[in-house]
Each structure stands twice: as structure tokens, then as C-alpha cells.
Write an enzyme that holds these catalytic residues in place. Structure first.
Site, PDB file in Angstrom:
ATOM      1  N   ASP A  26      40.723  57.514  64.837  1.00 50.57           N
ATOM      2  CA  ASP A  26      40.340  56.478  63.868  1.00 50.57           C
ATOM      3  C   ASP A  26      39.591  57.090  62.684  1.00 50.57           C
ATOM      4  OD1 ASP A  26      40.281  53.910  62.924  1.00 50.57           O
ATOM      5  OD2 ASP A  26      38.562  53.283  64.130  1.00 50.57           O
ATOM      6  N   HIS A  43      45.956  59.583  56.236  1.00 48.08           N
ATOM      7  CA  HIS A  43      46.889  59.716  57.365  1.00 48.08           C
ATOM      8  C   HIS A  43      47.529  61.108  57.358  1.00 48.08           C
ATOM      9  CE1 HIS A  43      46.150  55.624  58.321  1.00 48.08           C
ATOM     10  NE2 HIS A  43      46.796  55.117  57.292  1.00 48.08           N
ATOM     11  N   LEU A 137      51.389  71.381  78.448  1.00 49.72           N
ATOM     12  CA  LEU A 137      50.699  70.138  78.069  1.00 49.72           C
ATOM     13  C   LEU A 137      51.680  68.976  77.904  1.00 49.72           C
ATOM     14  CD1 LEU A 137      48.056  68.736  76.911  1.00 49.72           C
ATOM     15  CD2 LEU A 137      48.948  69.361  74.653  1.00 49.72           C
TER      16      LEU A 137
HETATM   17  C1  IPE Z   1      43.138  51.660  66.726  1.00 52.89           C
HETATM   18  O1  IPE Z   1      42.575  51.799  65.468  1.00 52.89           O
HETATM   19  C2  IPE Z   1      44.588  52.008  66.672  1.00 52.89           C
HETATM   20  C3  IPE Z   1      44.891  53.419  66.448  1.00 52.89           C
HETATM   21  C4  IPE Z   1      44.020  54.388  66.372  1.00 52.89           C
HETATM   22  C5  IPE Z   1      46.287  53.727  66.326  1.00 52.89           C
HETATM   23  P1  IPE Z   1      42.440  50.552  64.477  1.00 52.89           P
HETATM   24  O2  IPE Z   1      41.774  51.068  63.256  1.00 52.89           O
HETATM   25  O3  IPE Z   1      43.750  49.893  64.311  1.00 52.89           O
HETATM   26  O4  IPE Z   1      41.479  49.576  65.304  1.00 52.89           O
HETATM   27  P2  IPE Z   1      40.484  48.438  64.828  1.00 52.89           P
HETATM   28  O5  IPE Z   1      41.268  47.554  63.900  1.00 52.89           O
HETATM   29  O6  IPE Z   1      39.360  49.118  64.135  1.00 52.89           O
HETATM   30  O7  IPE Z   1      40.038  47.764  66.088  1.00 52.89           O
HETATM   31  C1  IPE Z   2      43.521  55.483  62.127  1.00 52.61           C
HETATM   32  O1  IPE Z   2      42.879  55.391  60.921  1.00 52.61           O
HETATM   33  C2  IPE Z   2      45.015  55.548  62.001  1.00 52.61           C
HETATM   34  C3  IPE Z   2      45.724  54.338  62.431  1.00 52.61           C
HETATM   35  C4  IPE Z   2      45.176  53.289  62.975  1.00 52.61           C
HETATM   36  C5  IPE Z   2      47.161  54.311  62.267  1.00 52.61           C
HETATM   37  P1  IPE Z   2      42.658  54.006  60.176  1.00 52.61           P
HETATM   38  O2  IPE Z   2      43.792  53.775  59.246  1.00 52.61           O
HETATM   39  O3  IPE Z   2      42.409  52.911  61.148  1.00 52.61           O
HETATM   40  O4  IPE Z   2      41.338  54.321  59.354  1.00 52.61           O
HETATM   41  P2  IPE Z   2      40.137  53.326  59.023  1.00 52.61           P
HETATM   42  O5  IPE Z   2      39.673  52.709  60.308  1.00 52.61           O
HETATM   43  O6  IPE Z   2      40.689  52.315  58.072  1.00 52.61           O
HETATM   44  O7  IPE Z   2      39.093  54.205  58.408  1.00 52.61           O
HETATM   45 MG    MG Z   3      40.730  52.103  61.954  1.00 50.25          MG
END
Ligand code: IPE
Ligand code: IPE
Ligand code: MG
Length: 247
Positions: A26, A43, A137
């Protein structure tokens, strides 16, 4: 991670290493925002971290690495971001497949894979097929994955077995449920890491993480390094896992 980047040493003996590490990756968006970049750049940077962390787990001898890459709820993001993520998935698999194969990594996927755009799904299927017999792995990618969705699908399969007369209700037990989840045959996670300071599970492997040790770190996923992973593993090795007993 380029080939010249060193691997941070494994901080613990092999028997203290978590067999299965699961990561909620995240903070890509926040990282990009702090660097005045578009979310997509976050990303892209996150993909580099995936490479680094896979290399570390593979070289340390971790058995399974599960990466939450795209949730069933992430489909609700703007189309432009969803498309960029699917494109990144496709190019990552196409570019990395051979190297992962050389490293004896076995790629598997969990989630509602049918929902992925066909180009990404095709790369995924090719990657799974190519690495099927590898013994190193296990890289378990959670794609279009939601734990509740997985449990619903498993429940339907089990109900169908009962309806067809192949299963008695009394024979439904924890093992049978585990064996009908997408993660069938994979041991439950020992260590669950979430980056970017969040303290929630966001629908990730709810059944499987019953007794996983939770570890949260402030680092955004693009900043997470082999050393960060080593710190998490070190902390894990200091935990007393009691499973409801007295330890
Ligand atoms: C969880 O992260 C999903 C992934 C890491 C793929 P999100 O950013 O989508 O989760 P929330 O919205 O903060 O709960
Ligand atoms: C995690 O990073 C990647 C996915 C959920 C696909 P985020 O896109 O959720 O990043 P934040 O939470 O907005 O910083
Ligand atoms: Mg996120």
C-alpha cells in the site's frame, strides 16, 4: 532491483524464517503525491519494489510470498488507473517471467482471474504454466482478489458437492473449507505485512490469516527495501505465537 543491487542479508536462521510472508502493498498513490508525480508513477515505482522483495524472499529461502496486487474493490477506482494497473501487470509478467523462471520461482494466482482483461490474463496464464514445475519460492499473486468473494465461491463449490450427493454436511470441516479456497495447498501466512501505516486488512485472506503475525510499517510500498523486510522478519522472530494456548 537491478542485477547489481546487493541482497540484504537474511536476519534470522532458516528455522526462524516465516515460511509464508503475505504483503498488503500500500501507499503507491501517496508516495507519488509526495513526489509531485501522477499516481501511475507510484504504481510503476511499486513494481520495482516487487522485484526487490521477490529477490530477497527467493534468496533467503522463504517458501511462499503472497502479494496483494489488486483487490476486488480496486475495480471501483477510475478507469484510467485500473487500465494503468492492468497494463503494468501485463508488462511485469511479460518482462520478468524468464528471470523468475531462472530463479526457480513458481507463480500462482488467487482471485477472480476471469475478470482480468484478456491480455493480462494471457500473460498470467503463460507465467503460471511456464513456472509450474519450479520448486523454489512460490509467488502467489492476489489479483482481482477479495477474501469474501473467495469464501462465497468456495461455499458455492461445497454446496454443489452436497447437492450432487458427493458430500455430507457433517463432513464439512476446516480442512475442507481451506481446500476449496483459491489458496488450496498453500500453508497459511505466518507474517502479514502492510506498508504505508494502515492498520486494516482490506479484505485480504481473512480465513488464512487467523494466526498470522501482523506487522505495519510507515514506509510506502515504493520505499520498502530488503532491509525493511529484514526488520519485519526480525520482529516476527521475536514474537511468541500462542495459538490460544499458553505458548
Ligand atoms: C488494499 O489496498 C489492496 C491492495 C493493496 C491491492 P487499498 O489501498 O485498496 O485499501 P484501502 O482502500 O486503503 O482499504
Ligand atoms: C497500493 O497503493 C496499490 C493498489 C492498491 C493497487 P494505493 O494505490 O492504494 O496507494 P494509496 O493508498 O492511494 O497511497
Ligand atoms: Mg491504498
Amino acid at each position: 532491483m537491478s542485477n547489481e543491487d546487493p541482497i540484504y542479508p537474511c536476519p534470522v536462521d532458516e528455522d526462524a524464517l516465516p515460511k509464508h510472508i503475505a504483503i498488503i502493498m500500500d501507499g503507491n498513490g501517496r508516495w507519488a503525491k509526495e513526489h509531485n508525480l501522477r499516481r501511475t508513477k507510484g504504481h510503476e515505482a511499486g513494481v520495482e519494489t516487487v522485484r526487490t522483495i521477490v529477490e530477497h524472499c527467493s534468496s533467503w529461502g522463504v517458501e511462499v510470498l503472497s502479494l496483494y496486487a489488486f483487490s476486488s474493490e480496486n475495480w471501483n477506482r477510475p478507469a484510467i488507473e485500473v487500465n494503468a494497473l492492468m497494463m503494468l501487470l501485463k508488462t511485469f509478467l511479460r518482462k520478468e517471467r524468464d528471470q523468475l523462471h531462472q530463479k526457480n520461482v513458481k507463480i500462482v494466482a488467487i482471485g477472480d482471474i476471469e475478470r482480468l482483461p484478456s491480455a493480462a490474463r494471457k500473460e498470467l496464464e503463460l507465467s503460471i504454466e511456464k513456472t509450474e514445475k519450479n520448486t523454489g519460492l512460490i509467488l502467489q499473486l492476489a489479483l482481482s482478489y477479495g477474501s469474501r468473494d473467495e469464501i462465497v465461491r468456495a461455499t458455492k463449490k461445497i454446496a454443489q458437492m452436497c447437492v450432487d450427493g458427493n458430500l455430507r454436511i457433517d463432513d464439512i470441516d476446516e480442512e475442507l473449507i481451506s481446500n476449496n479456497l483459491d489458496t488450496a495447498g498453500i500453508p497459511d501466512p505466518d507474517l502479514l505485512i502492510r506498508t504505508a501505516s494502515e492498520m486494516r486488512i482490506s479484505n485480504f485472506m481473512l480465513w488464512q490469516i487467523s494466526y498470522a503475525e501482523y506487522y505495519s510499517t510507515k514506509y510506502y510500498w515504493p520505499e520498502f527495501t530488503g532491509q525493511c523486510l529484514a526488520e519485519a522478519v526480525e520482529e516476527f522472530s521475536s514474537r511468541l505465537r500462542k495459538y490460544g494456548g499458553l505458548g
